[in-house]
Design a protein around this motif. Structure first.
Motif, PDB file in Angstrom:
ATOM      1  N   THR A   1       0.830  -1.200   0.000  1.00  0.00           N
ATOM      2  CA  THR A   1       0.000   0.000   0.000  1.00  0.00           C
ATOM      3  C   THR A   1       0.862   1.247   0.000  1.00  0.00           C
ATOM      4  O   THR A   1       0.501   2.261  -0.619  1.00  0.00           O
ATOM      5  CB  THR A   1      -0.956  -0.011   1.211  1.00  0.00           C
ATOM      6  OG1 THR A   1      -1.837  -1.137   1.093  1.00  0.00           O
ATOM      7  CG2 THR A   1      -1.792   1.257   1.255  1.00  0.00           C
TER       8      THR A   1
ATOM      9  N   PHE B   1     -10.475   1.665  -4.235  1.00  0.00           N
ATOM     10  CA  PHE B   1     -10.201   1.221  -2.872  1.00  0.00           C
ATOM     11  C   PHE B   1     -11.076   0.026  -2.497  1.00  0.00           C
ATOM     12  O   PHE B   1     -12.117  -0.230  -3.104  1.00  0.00           O
ATOM     13  CB  PHE B   1     -10.452   2.347  -1.875  1.00  0.00           C
ATOM     14  CG  PHE B   1      -9.682   3.608  -2.165  1.00  0.00           C
ATOM     15  CD1 PHE B   1      -8.384   3.766  -1.708  1.00  0.00           C
ATOM     16  CD2 PHE B   1     -10.253   4.647  -2.896  1.00  0.00           C
ATOM     17  CE1 PHE B   1      -7.675   4.927  -1.968  1.00  0.00           C
ATOM     18  CE2 PHE B   1      -9.560   5.805  -3.165  1.00  0.00           C
ATOM     19  CZ  PHE B   1      -8.253   5.952  -2.699  1.00  0.00           C
ATOM     20  N   GLN B   2     -10.683  -0.671  -1.422  1.00  0.00           N
ATOM     21  CA  GLN B   2     -11.475  -1.804  -0.959  1.00  0.00           C
ATOM     22  C   GLN B   2     -12.781  -1.372  -0.311  1.00  0.00           C
ATOM     23  O   GLN B   2     -13.741  -2.147  -0.257  1.00  0.00           O
ATOM     24  CB  GLN B   2     -10.658  -2.644   0.025  1.00  0.00           C
ATOM     25  CG  GLN B   2     -10.167  -1.907   1.251  1.00  0.00           C
ATOM     26  CD  GLN B   2      -9.325  -2.795   2.155  1.00  0.00           C
ATOM     27  OE1 GLN B   2      -9.525  -4.000   2.199  1.00  0.00           O
ATOM     28  NE2 GLN B   2      -8.389  -2.212   2.871  1.00  0.00           N
ATOM     29  N   ASP B   3     -12.842  -0.122   0.188  1.00  0.00           N
ATOM     30  CA  ASP B   3     -14.078   0.338   0.846  1.00  0.00           C
ATOM     31  C   ASP B   3     -14.946   1.195  -0.082  1.00  0.00           C
ATOM     32  O   ASP B   3     -15.860   1.876   0.373  1.00  0.00           O
ATOM     33  CB  ASP B   3     -13.743   1.121   2.119  1.00  0.00           C
ATOM     34  CG  ASP B   3     -12.890   2.352   1.841  1.00  0.00           C
ATOM     35  OD1 ASP B   3     -12.526   2.576   0.667  1.00  0.00           O
ATOM     36  OD2 ASP B   3     -12.587   3.101   2.795  1.00  0.00           O
ATOM     37  N   PHE B   4     -14.651   1.182  -1.373  1.00  0.00           N
ATOM     38  CA  PHE B   4     -15.448   1.788  -2.449  1.00  0.00           C
ATOM     39  C   PHE B   4     -15.357   3.318  -2.481  1.00  0.00           C
ATOM     40  O   PHE B   4     -15.324   3.909  -3.548  1.00  0.00           O
ATOM     41  CB  PHE B   4     -16.934   1.374  -2.374  1.00  0.00           C
ATOM     42  CG  PHE B   4     -17.139  -0.074  -2.072  1.00  0.00           C
ATOM     43  CD1 PHE B   4     -16.556  -1.055  -2.860  1.00  0.00           C
ATOM     44  CD2 PHE B   4     -17.906  -0.476  -0.995  1.00  0.00           C
ATOM     45  CE1 PHE B   4     -16.735  -2.402  -2.589  1.00  0.00           C
ATOM     46  CE2 PHE B   4     -18.093  -1.823  -0.703  1.00  0.00           C
ATOM     47  CZ  PHE B   4     -17.513  -2.783  -1.501  1.00  0.00           C
ATOM     48  N   ALA B   5     -15.343   3.994  -1.322  1.00  0.00           N
ATOM     49  CA  ALA B   5     -15.184   5.448  -1.240  1.00  0.00           C
ATOM     50  C   ALA B   5     -16.193   6.207  -2.100  1.00  0.00           C
ATOM     51  O   ALA B   5     -15.852   7.162  -2.796  1.00  0.00           O
ATOM     52  CB  ALA B   5     -13.751   5.843  -1.638  1.00  0.00           C
TER      53      ALA B   5
ATOM     54  N   GLY C   1     -22.270  -5.084  -2.535  1.00  0.00           N
ATOM     55  CA  GLY C   1     -20.842  -4.794  -2.553  1.00  0.00           C
ATOM     56  C   GLY C   1     -20.260  -4.809  -3.955  1.00  0.00           C
ATOM     57  O   GLY C   1     -19.463  -3.941  -4.328  1.00  0.00           O
TER      58      GLY C   1
ATOM     59  N   LYS D   1     -21.328  -1.680  -5.830  1.00  0.00           N
ATOM     60  CA  LYS D   1     -20.572  -0.508  -5.370  1.00  0.00           C
ATOM     61  C   LYS D   1     -19.187  -0.479  -6.004  1.00  0.00           C
ATOM     62  O   LYS D   1     -18.711   0.588  -6.410  1.00  0.00           O
ATOM     63  CB  LYS D   1     -20.448  -0.528  -3.846  1.00  0.00           C
ATOM     64  CG  LYS D   1     -21.736  -0.252  -3.101  1.00  0.00           C
ATOM     65  CD  LYS D   1     -21.531  -0.370  -1.600  1.00  0.00           C
ATOM     66  CE  LYS D   1     -22.837  -0.186  -0.838  1.00  0.00           C
ATOM     67  NZ  LYS D   1     -22.655  -0.374   0.621  1.00  0.00           N
ATOM     68  N   GLN D   2     -18.543  -1.652  -6.111  1.00  0.00           N
ATOM     69  CA  GLN D   2     -17.208  -1.672  -6.696  1.00  0.00           C
ATOM     70  C   GLN D   2     -17.250  -1.368  -8.183  1.00  0.00           C
ATOM     71  O   GLN D   2     -16.340  -0.729  -8.721  1.00  0.00           O
ATOM     72  CB  GLN D   2     -16.547  -3.025  -6.435  1.00  0.00           C
ATOM     73  CG  GLN D   2     -15.030  -3.017  -6.601  1.00  0.00           C
ATOM     74  CD  GLN D   2     -14.346  -1.983  -5.738  1.00  0.00           C
ATOM     75  OE1 GLN D   2     -14.331  -0.791  -6.063  1.00  0.00           O
ATOM     76  NE2 GLN D   2     -13.766  -2.414  -4.630  1.00  0.00           N
TER      77      GLN D   2
ATOM     78  N   GLU E   1      -6.498  -3.680  -3.046  1.00  0.00           N
ATOM     79  CA  GLU E   1      -7.350  -4.798  -2.614  1.00  0.00           C
ATOM     80  C   GLU E   1      -8.826  -4.529  -2.896  1.00  0.00           C
ATOM     81  O   GLU E   1      -9.656  -4.530  -1.978  1.00  0.00           O
ATOM     82  CB  GLU E   1      -7.127  -5.081  -1.133  1.00  0.00           C
ATOM     83  CG  GLU E   1      -5.683  -5.454  -0.825  1.00  0.00           C
ATOM     84  CD  GLU E   1      -5.526  -6.099   0.528  1.00  0.00           C
ATOM     85  OE1 GLU E   1      -6.219  -7.084   0.780  1.00  0.00           O
ATOM     86  OE2 GLU E   1      -4.710  -5.619   1.323  1.00  0.00           O
TER      87      GLU E   1
ATOM     88  N   SER F   1     -11.437  -7.304  -1.558  1.00  0.00           N
ATOM     89  CA  SER F   1     -11.262  -7.953  -0.255  1.00  0.00           C
ATOM     90  C   SER F   1     -12.525  -7.954   0.590  1.00  0.00           C
ATOM     91  O   SER F   1     -12.668  -8.790   1.494  1.00  0.00           O
ATOM     92  CB  SER F   1     -10.122  -7.290   0.516  1.00  0.00           C
ATOM     93  OG  SER F   1     -10.424  -5.937   0.791  1.00  0.00           O
ATOM     94  N   ASN F   2     -13.454  -7.038   0.337  1.00  0.00           N
ATOM     95  CA  ASN F   2     -14.679  -6.971   1.138  1.00  0.00           C
ATOM     96  C   ASN F   2     -15.846  -7.756   0.524  1.00  0.00           C
ATOM     97  O   ASN F   2     -16.975  -7.654   1.005  1.00  0.00           O
ATOM     98  CB  ASN F   2     -15.112  -5.517   1.336  1.00  0.00           C
ATOM     99  CG  ASN F   2     -14.216  -4.789   2.327  1.00  0.00           C
ATOM    100  OD1 ASN F   2     -13.590  -5.417   3.183  1.00  0.00           O
ATOM    101  ND2 ASN F   2     -14.138  -3.486   2.216  1.00  0.00           N
TER     102      ASN F   2
END
Length: 337
Positions: free
Chosen positions: A41, A82-86, A129, A132-133, A152, A155-156
């Motif tokens: 990262t 990002f892995q948390d979509f932002a 999820g 969102k990605q 990643e 990853s979620n």
């Protein structure tokens, strides 16, 4: 072409990335893997301009960023996923993808291509999820980045969705024709999706090569173990052939290995049988994997090997078995430790 030369990053007195060198083609996808804390990262953040570099340079097209003359993040034209979509929770899908775009035709294009056209007026809270990605990726590509960094991104998500979405993301990146660096902890993802794989250890790039080369001809034992189940057993390498207690196979010498060597054996390189008197080991444990079973066998010579066979081949721990090398492709041989 994205070119990174002797890039180093320090956190105080600690060097976390050491002299990274790589070059990416115009639409090449590099998968970056390594254990937690190895610097993956940090590399993405340095390429994006979010943290300062201590040495080296980053070059893409007409711009170059160095430790002495860093280029601001907003001038690098980098896209990040990002892995948390932002995503902005108060904006619709269309508004998220079109954010700060003067011409929304590219937003329309990517929403359609990624199958999100019918969700234009939906807000992120009502999306899955995977959806969102897709929105996050559409937003990134709609802004026509010069290169894309993915931290990643899957990853979620659950395993079944990961398997399909990884190919959607790869296809979209190839369609956009931009170089991308994709950080992942998933070795299967790295080997199947990337044009090349880079394996990091303690901030140093141990190997960067095609997935096939990294898996079959790892530059070190660390790379061998990190990219899949790896067992090592002694053998003798002479004239391109390795002689072992369980069979002779062609060899690929690593770093000039010769004579007494340790040979890398993957679970698919072996056959397993319990129906004869030539047993040479005992099953320690068994793992059912659905379409296959993975066994660990304690050899009579003191070494442990892992073998993967059809799910129809079922043995209980404690069963005496015979293992034989049956592969026809060359196996990597390392100098004896």
């Amino acid at each position: 072409m994205l070119k990174v030369s002797d890039l180093s990053v320090n956190y105080g007195a600690t060097r976390v990335v050491d002299k990274l060198n790589l070059a990416l083609g115009d639409d090449e996808i590099l998968m970056l893997v390594g254990p937690t804390g190895c610097g993956k990262t940090t590399i993405l953040q340095a390429l994006a301009g979010l943290i300062p570099v201590s040495e080296g340079s980053i070059q893409l097209g007409a711009w170059t960023s160095t430790a002495d003359k860093p280029l601001a993040p907003e001038k690098r034209n980098v896209g990040m996923v990002f892995q948390d979509f932002a995503l902005f929770p108060h904006l619709t899908v269309e508004q998220n993808v079109s954010f700060r775009l003067k011409n929304t035709s590219l937003a329309d294009h990517w929403l359609s291509l990624l199958g999100m056209d019918k969700f234009r007026d939906t807000k992120p809270a009502r999306l899955s999820g995977g959806q969102k990605q897709r929105v996050a990726l559409a937003r990134t590509l709609a802004h026509e980045p010069a290169f894309v960094l993915l931290d990643e991104p899957l990853s979620n998500l659950d395993a079944a969705l990961k398997d399909s979405l990884r190919w959607e993301i790869r296809s979209a990146l190839k369609t956009a024709g931009v170089p991308a660096i994709w950080v992942t902890h998933d070795q299967d993802e790295a080997l199947s999706v990337g044009d090349r794989v880079g394996v990091l250890k303690n901030g140093v790039l141990e190997q960067i090569d095609t997935p096939e080369a990294c898996f079959a001809e790892p530059a070190s034992r660390f790379v061998a173990r990190f990219l899949g189940e790896a067992s090592f057993m002694p053998g003798n390498l002479c004239d391109g052939m390795i002689t072992t207690e369980i069979g002779d196979v062609p060899a690929t010498p690593i770093n000039g290995a010769q004579g007494d060597v340790d040979v890398l054996i993957r679970p698919d390189d072996l056959s397993l049988s319990a129906n004869n008197s030539n047993t040479n080991g005992i099953i320690e444990w068994a793992r059912y994997e659905g379409g296959s079973r993975l066994y660990a066998v304690a050899m009579d010579n003191g070494h442990e090997l892992k073998i993967r066979v059809s799910h129809e081949t079922a043995f209980q721990p404690g069963t005496r078995v015979e293992m034989v090398l049956t592969t026809t492709h060359p196996l990597a041989a390392f100098n004896r430790e």
